[in-house]
Scaffold this active site. Structure first.
Site, PDB file in Angstrom:
ATOM      1  N   ASN A  97       0.800  -1.238   0.000  1.00 17.99           N
ATOM      2  CA  ASN A  97       0.000   0.000   0.000  1.00 17.99           C
ATOM      3  C   ASN A  97       0.829   1.284   0.000  1.00 17.99           C
ATOM      4  O   ASN A  97       0.353   2.309  -0.469  1.00 17.99           O
ATOM      5  CB  ASN A  97      -1.046  -0.016   1.131  1.00 17.99           C
TER       6      ASN A  97
ATOM      7  N   ALA B  42       6.623  -6.160  -1.368  1.00 17.92           N
ATOM      8  CA  ALA B  42       5.425  -6.924  -1.724  1.00 17.92           C
ATOM      9  C   ALA B  42       5.499  -7.318  -3.201  1.00 17.92           C
ATOM     10  O   ALA B  42       5.994  -6.555  -4.033  1.00 17.92           O
ATOM     11  CB  ALA B  42       4.185  -6.075  -1.475  1.00 17.92           C
TER      12      ALA B  42
ATOM     13  N   GLU C   6       4.855  -3.592  12.328  1.00 16.94           N
ATOM     14  CA  GLU C   6       3.859  -2.545  12.032  1.00 16.94           C
ATOM     15  C   GLU C   6       2.707  -3.254  11.341  1.00 16.94           C
ATOM     16  O   GLU C   6       2.822  -3.628  10.167  1.00 16.94           O
ATOM     17  CB  GLU C   6       4.470  -1.474  11.115  1.00 16.94           C
ATOM     18  N   LEU C   7       1.615  -3.452  12.064  1.00 20.03           N
ATOM     19  CA  LEU C   7       0.575  -4.358  11.565  1.00 20.03           C
ATOM     20  C   LEU C   7      -0.727  -3.633  11.246  1.00 20.03           C
ATOM     21  O   LEU C   7      -0.759  -2.433  11.043  1.00 20.03           O
ATOM     22  CB  LEU C   7       0.376  -5.488  12.578  1.00 20.03           C
TER      23      LEU C   7
ATOM     24  N   CYS D 241      -3.137   1.604   6.630  1.00 17.48           N
ATOM     25  CA  CYS D 241      -3.336   1.019   7.960  1.00 17.48           C
ATOM     26  C   CYS D 241      -3.902   2.080   8.897  1.00 17.48           C
ATOM     27  O   CYS D 241      -4.552   1.763   9.877  1.00 17.48           O
ATOM     28  CB  CYS D 241      -2.025   0.486   8.498  1.00 17.48           C
TER      29      CYS D 241
HETATM   30  P1  NAP Z   1       0.495  -8.846   3.899  1.00 19.95           P
HETATM   31  O1  NAP Z   1      -0.307  -9.753   3.083  1.00 19.95           O
HETATM   32  O2  NAP Z   1       0.690  -9.168   5.335  1.00 19.95           O
HETATM   33  O3  NAP Z   1       1.915  -8.740   3.159  1.00 19.95           O
HETATM   34  C1  NAP Z   1       2.926  -7.898   3.628  1.00 19.95           C
HETATM   35  C2  NAP Z   1       4.279  -8.435   3.191  1.00 19.95           C
HETATM   36  O4  NAP Z   1       4.481  -9.723   3.766  1.00 19.95           O
HETATM   37  C3  NAP Z   1       4.406  -8.621   1.680  1.00 19.95           C
HETATM   38  O5  NAP Z   1       5.729  -8.330   1.309  1.00 19.95           O
HETATM   39  C4  NAP Z   1       4.106 -10.095   1.510  1.00 19.95           C
HETATM   40  O6  NAP Z   1       4.683 -10.667   0.358  1.00 19.95           O
HETATM   41  C5  NAP Z   1       4.776 -10.656   2.752  1.00 19.95           C
HETATM   42  N1  NAP Z   1       4.265 -11.964   3.151  1.00 19.95           N
HETATM   43  C6  NAP Z   1       3.049 -12.512   2.935  1.00 19.95           C
HETATM   44  N2  NAP Z   1       2.990 -13.751   3.478  1.00 19.95           N
HETATM   45  C7  NAP Z   1       4.204 -13.977   4.040  1.00 19.95           C
HETATM   46  C8  NAP Z   1       4.768 -15.065   4.754  1.00 19.95           C
HETATM   47  N3  NAP Z   1       4.094 -16.189   4.994  1.00 19.95           N
HETATM   48  N4  NAP Z   1       6.034 -14.956   5.190  1.00 19.95           N
HETATM   49  C9  NAP Z   1       6.751 -13.838   4.950  1.00 19.95           C
HETATM   50  N5  NAP Z   1       6.274 -12.781   4.274  1.00 19.95           N
HETATM   51  C10 NAP Z   1       5.017 -12.837   3.844  1.00 19.95           C
HETATM   52  O7  NAP Z   1      -0.052  -7.350   3.867  1.00 19.95           O
HETATM   53  P2  NAP Z   1      -0.493  -6.497   2.599  1.00 19.95           P
HETATM   54  O8  NAP Z   1      -1.787  -7.022   2.117  1.00 19.95           O
HETATM   55  O9  NAP Z   1       0.648  -6.375   1.651  1.00 19.95           O
HETATM   56  O10 NAP Z   1      -0.653  -5.057   3.265  1.00 19.95           O
HETATM   57  C11 NAP Z   1      -1.812  -4.654   3.893  1.00 19.95           C
HETATM   58  C12 NAP Z   1      -1.681  -4.789   5.402  1.00 19.95           C
HETATM   59  O11 NAP Z   1      -0.544  -4.083   5.851  1.00 19.95           O
HETATM   60  C13 NAP Z   1      -2.848  -4.189   6.133  1.00 19.95           C
HETATM   61  O12 NAP Z   1      -3.252  -5.028   7.174  1.00 19.95           O
HETATM   62  C14 NAP Z   1      -2.300  -2.875   6.683  1.00 19.95           C
HETATM   63  O13 NAP Z   1      -2.952  -2.392   7.814  1.00 19.95           O
HETATM   64  C15 NAP Z   1      -0.888  -3.271   6.963  1.00 19.95           C
HETATM   65  N6  NAP Z   1      -0.036  -2.074   7.017  1.00 19.95           N
HETATM   66  C16 NAP Z   1       0.413  -1.650   8.228  1.00 19.95           C
HETATM   67  C17 NAP Z   1       1.180  -0.501   8.315  1.00 19.95           C
HETATM   68  C18 NAP Z   1       1.698  -0.020   9.625  1.00 19.95           C
HETATM   69  O14 NAP Z   1       2.632   0.788   9.618  1.00 19.95           O
HETATM   70  N7  NAP Z   1       1.174  -0.457  10.764  1.00 19.95           N
HETATM   71  C19 NAP Z   1       1.509   0.207   7.157  1.00 19.95           C
HETATM   72  C20 NAP Z   1       1.021  -0.246   5.934  1.00 19.95           C
HETATM   73  C21 NAP Z   1       0.257  -1.407   5.884  1.00 19.95           C
HETATM   74  P3  NAP Z   1       3.763 -10.947  -0.930  1.00 19.95           P
HETATM   75  O15 NAP Z   1       3.412  -9.624  -1.459  1.00 19.95           O
HETATM   76  O16 NAP Z   1       4.644 -11.708  -1.841  1.00 19.95           O
HETATM   77  O17 NAP Z   1       2.577 -11.720  -0.455  1.00 19.95           O
END
Ligand code: NAP
Length: 476
Positions: free
Chosen positions: A151, A176, A250-251, A284
């Site tokens: 994002n 990502a 950061e979730l 997020c």
């Molecule tokens: P996500 O599905 O958790 O993916 C995030 C990263 O983790 C991507 O690089 C993804 O790679 C990788 N990943 C996925 N499965 C994995 C695994 N089993 N082992 C290791 N890495 C893995 O999240 P998203 O859909 O990209 O992003 C949206 C989420 O991020 C939302 O929940 C949002 O709130 C959160 N977010 C939080 C913050 C904060 O600062 N708190 C900021 C921005 C976003 P792939 O792309 O290859 O799947």
């Protein structure tokens, strides 16, 4: 200097192809932008070797020299901001203004942490018993694995790379798979800024799970910094536990937005438009649930719908558009499903505007008459949908706002600043935005309580996520 290829792995200062590749698509047009190198586990581990080998020299590099390299990265990224913005728009789909805002925010982390690199303070004092001197030093934690979401493809990367490098650590960034192109551009900038080979590596892969597991099992890795969903963060914490790898998380979020009794509705809508619509709602920090005093709920709901009707929906490459595409049709469909579920659970759906047929677009919607506890108030929407819950009693609003496993950010808009501050202090979240729709600032600590994460990024705290305190007991 030739422009580096945008689609290969960046390992040990060289651009390396891989035997397999995966497609990155433009969600606004559904066209393929690039076939990106798909790192397997052995290739990914060569990045760990590069980071490990580069660590002693980088950790020993004088802080001022590290600072100057980061400062050059800030200068180059500033000069090349249009290219970064264009790349974010093309792979993420967001509106041009959102991408330009992200680029500026992302670039600023290099400047902020260039300043922090030279200011890592320790401690020196006599022990209370008088038997020794207590010396506290900070050492770089070591090789860091940085994992970022789609994002904010630029800002989430620089928010980790800049403090890691400022602290004297080396890093492997795994962006990502939907948005790896921006990260590769940033790798090129860092190289031109003078970051030595191996200090930053960028590994693109469609096998995030396999690769990260292998990296976390590698004894040369000391730190995991992850931004993404709570579900994946939880899984990674389990994996990090095996070797007690230090983890910053950061979730996800589920931000409440409170409009207190006596608030001017136009002001509340102005703030709400920023809190809800920045990044098309895919943040997020996006306001996820609106708790509005019952005396204002109907007026707020219609004014918000009217404001949303004015926004232009279409490809981010056309700079007049305010709302771009969602990152994929899968994400768009999840949002549409949530709206259908909310309607089935009693919400009144007011859709604002019309989305183009082609591409991952969705029209914004205001959901009136939502009951707290229904699915949409419990789920991170990640799109341009605003559920509104009316409340009578302020204490009840505070209870509902805090009734979530998340605790990233809360928004409070109040009739007076005193009212808003009083309620803001009762929010169980790492950040509270008072009478404003955005809180993120490289100079402020970003992070959440509860299942929104562990640790802080940015501010004075951010660099400490990449430092290990060392206490020396010095005999007198
Ligand atoms: P996500 O599905 O958790 O993916 C995030 C990263 O983790 C991507 O690089 C993804 O790679 C990788 N990943 C996925 N499965 C994995 C695994 N089993 N082992 C290791 N890495 C893995 O999240 P998203 O859909 O990209 O992003 C949206 C989420 O991020 C939302 O929940 C949002 O709130 C959160 N977010 C939080 C913050 C904060 O600062 N708190 C900021 C921005 C976003 P792939 O792309 O290859 O799947």
């Amino acid at each position: 200097m030739p422009t580096p290829p945008l689609s290969d792995l960046f390992i040990n200062g060289t651009w390396q192809p891989a035997s397999e590749r995966f497609d990155v698509r433009d969600p606004a047009t559904d066209t393929v932008l690039a076939a990106v190198a798909d790192a397997d586990v052995p290739t990914g581990l060569t990045a760990v070797t590069a980071a490990h080998d580069a660590l002693p020299a980088w950790a020993a590099t004088p802080p001022r020299e590290r600072a100057e390299i980061l400062r050059r990265a800030w200068e180059i990224m500033t000069a090349e901001s249009a290219a970064i913005t264009r790349t974010i728009v093309s792979e993420n789909g967001k509106a041009w203004a959102d991408a330009a805002g992200e680029t500026a925010y992302a670039t600023e982390f290099f400047r902020w942490f260039s300043e922090e690199a030279a200011r890592i303070a320790g401690d020196f004092r006599r022990a209370p018993a008088g038997d020794k001197t207590i010396v506290l030093d900070h050492r770089p934690i070591g090789v860091c694995v940085l994992i970022t979401p789609w994002n904010f493809p630029a800002a989430m990367a620089t928010r980790k790379i800049a403090p890691a490098l400022a602290a004297g650590c080396t890093a492997i960034l795994k962006p990502a798979s939907e948005t790896p192109l921006t990260a590769l551009l940033i790798a090129g900038i860092l190289q031109r800024a003078g970051v030595p080979d191996g200090v930053v590596n960028v590994v693109t892969t469609s096998r995030a799970g396999e690769l990260t597991k292998a990296m976390l099992a590698d004894e040369r890795v000391h730190k995991l910094s992850f931004t993404g969903s709570t579900a994946v963060g939880r899984l990674l914490l389990h994996e990090a536990a095996d070797r007690i790898v230090s983890a910053s998380m950061e979730l996800g979020g589920n931000a409440p937005f409170l409009v207190l009794e006596g608030t001017d509705v136009d002001t509340a809508v102005e703030v709400a438009m920023v809190a809800k619509m920045r990044n098309g709602g895919a943040a997020c920090t996006a306001a996820n649930r609106f708790y509005v005093h019952a005396s204002l709920a109907a007026a707020f709901s219609s004014a918000l719908t009217r404001a949303l009707e004015k926004i232009r929906i279409g490809p981010g490459s056309d700079r007049v558009n305010d709302l771009g595409a969602m990152v994929s049709t899968v994400e768009r469909d999840k949002i549409a499903d949530l709206v259908r579920t909310a309607e089935a659970e009693g919400a009144v759906v007011n859709t604002a505007g019309e989305a183009p047929d082609r591409g991952a677009f969705i029209a914004p919607a205001v959901l009136a008459g939502v009951a707290h506890g229904t699915t949409i108030t419990r789920t991170e929407v990640f799109g341009p949908v605003a559920p509104i819950v009316a409340f009578e009693d302020e204490a009840d609003a505070v209870r509902m706002a805090n009734d979530t496993e998340y605790g990233l950010i809360s928004y409070v808009v109040g009739g007076t600043v005193e009212d808003a501050m009083r309620v803001g202090r009762q929010m169980d979240s790492g950040m509270v935005a008072i009478n404003r729709g955005v809180a993120s600032d490289p100079a402020a600590p970003f992070g959440g309580t509860k299942q929104s994460g562990l640790g802080r990024e940015g501010g004075f705290h951010g660099i400490h996520e990449f430092l290990e305190p060392q206490y020396l007991a010095v005999g007198l």
